[in-house]
Design a protein around this motif. Structure first.
Motif, mmCIF file in Angstrom:
data_model
loop_
_atom_site.group_PDB
_atom_site.id
_atom_site.type_symbol
_atom_site.label_atom_id
_atom_site.label_comp_id
_atom_site.label_asym_id
_atom_site.label_seq_id
_atom_site.Cartn_x
_atom_site.Cartn_y
_atom_site.Cartn_z
ATOM 1 N N ASP A 48 0.845 -1.180 0.000
ATOM 2 C CA ASP A 48 0.000 0.000 0.000
ATOM 3 C C ASP A 48 0.889 1.242 0.000
ATOM 4 O O ASP A 48 2.100 1.149 0.195
ATOM 5 C CB ASP A 48 -0.923 0.007 1.218
ATOM 6 N N ASN A 71 1.796 6.968 8.239
ATOM 7 C CA ASN A 71 0.652 6.137 7.862
ATOM 8 C C ASN A 71 1.247 5.044 6.988
ATOM 9 O O ASN A 71 1.709 5.306 5.888
ATOM 10 C CB ASN A 71 -0.388 6.949 7.098
ATOM 11 N N GLU A 74 -3.513 1.575 4.395
ATOM 12 C CA GLU A 74 -4.924 1.339 4.661
ATOM 13 C C GLU A 74 -5.436 0.407 3.571
ATOM 14 O O GLU A 74 -5.022 0.497 2.424
ATOM 15 C CB GLU A 74 -5.708 2.642 4.616
ATOM 16 N N ASP A 75 -6.354 -0.468 3.935
ATOM 17 C CA ASP A 75 -6.906 -1.390 2.949
ATOM 18 C C ASP A 75 -8.339 -1.721 3.333
ATOM 19 O O ASP A 75 -8.688 -1.752 4.516
ATOM 20 C CB ASP A 75 -6.075 -2.672 2.878
ATOM 21 N N GLU A 76 -9.159 -1.963 2.319
ATOM 22 C CA GLU A 76 -10.541 -2.376 2.549
ATOM 23 C C GLU A 76 -10.910 -3.412 1.498
ATOM 24 O O GLU A 76 -10.644 -3.233 0.303
ATOM 25 C CB GLU A 76 -11.484 -1.181 2.451
ATOM 26 N N SER A 81 -11.902 -3.509 6.806
ATOM 27 C CA SER A 81 -10.892 -2.483 6.538
ATOM 28 C C SER A 81 -9.852 -2.490 7.651
ATOM 29 O O SER A 81 -10.139 -2.849 8.795
ATOM 30 C CB SER A 81 -11.527 -1.093 6.418
ATOM 31 N N LYS A 83 -5.990 -0.392 9.020
ATOM 32 C CA LYS A 83 -5.100 0.763 8.911
ATOM 33 C C LYS A 83 -4.010 0.623 9.960
ATOM 34 O O LYS A 83 -4.276 0.242 11.098
ATOM 35 C CB LYS A 83 -5.903 2.043 9.162
ATOM 36 N N THR A 85 -0.842 2.925 11.641
ATOM 37 C CA THR A 85 -0.174 4.217 11.769
ATOM 38 C C THR A 85 0.836 4.138 12.908
ATOM 39 O O THR A 85 0.807 3.204 13.706
ATOM 40 C CB THR A 85 -1.184 5.348 12.064
ATOM 41 N N THR A 117 -2.859 -0.343 15.167
ATOM 42 C CA THR A 117 -3.501 -1.119 14.109
ATOM 43 C C THR A 117 -4.999 -1.090 14.355
ATOM 44 O O THR A 117 -5.462 -1.472 15.436
ATOM 45 C CB THR A 117 -2.990 -2.573 14.108
#
Length: 179
Positions: A48, A71, A74-76, A81, A83, A85, A117
């Motif tokens: 990503d 960051n 992020e994935d969905e 989903s 994320k 950071t 997470t």
């Protein structure tokens, strides 16, 4: 009285040391990075876009400290989903190969990062987990002037999330502004 004398002496020595360090290439910096993150969780991985904002202070031309926000991705997919950071704090070492701390350089950094997470499942809710682990990174770049340089950076972050090991490797392009 003795404590006051020791404290006063320590402050005087610290201010003299700071003045001496500031005379040789000391400066603040802000760097923005963007690139790719490879995230591996329990032998499954994905890629990503990653970005970071870093800032800090070099005490001389070679040694400094940094703080940052990253960051890592992020994935969905199919209603799920995620994320990752992180906020970090560390030390930076840099070696320029040109005259007057300019031209090509290599750098390295290490410190600690607090990762978060977050996972959300449509209809079920969300959860997050945090961990604090070491991070490391290296970079190569070119300083065009005292105030600006570009770099290619590799970073490695390890985290724990929901009982699983998370490994994040980033490859980013950075622009650094110095003041």
């Amino acid at each position: 009285m003795k404590k006051t004398l020791i404290l006063s002496s320590a402050l005087a020595l610290a201010s003299l040391s700071g003045t001496a360090l500031a005379a040789d290439g000391a400066h603040g910096f802000v760097r923005a990075e963007v690139g790719n993150a490879n995230i591996e969780i329990d032998n499954a991985d994905g890629d990503d876009t990653a970005y970071s904002v870093r800032g800090g202070y070099f005490f001389n031309a070679n040694i400094g400290v940094e703080g940052f926000y990253s960051n890592f991705g992020e994935d969905e997919e199919d209603g799920v989903s995620g994320k990752i950071t992180g906020y970090g704090l560390g030390v930076v070492a840099k070696k320029n190969f040109g005259a007057n701390n300019s031209g090509f350089y290599v750098d390295g950094r290490a410190g600690v990062v607090r990762t978060k997470t977050e996972v959300s499942v449509t209809g079920l809710g969300s959860a997050d987990d945090s961990s604090t682990k070491p991070y490391v990174g290296v970079g190569v770049g070119y300083d065009f002037s005292d105030a600006f340089g570009l770099s290619l950076n590799y970073g490695y972050v390890r985290a724990d999330a929901f009982g699983e090991d998370v490994n994040v490797q980033t490859l980013t392009l950075g622009g650094e502004f110095r003041f």
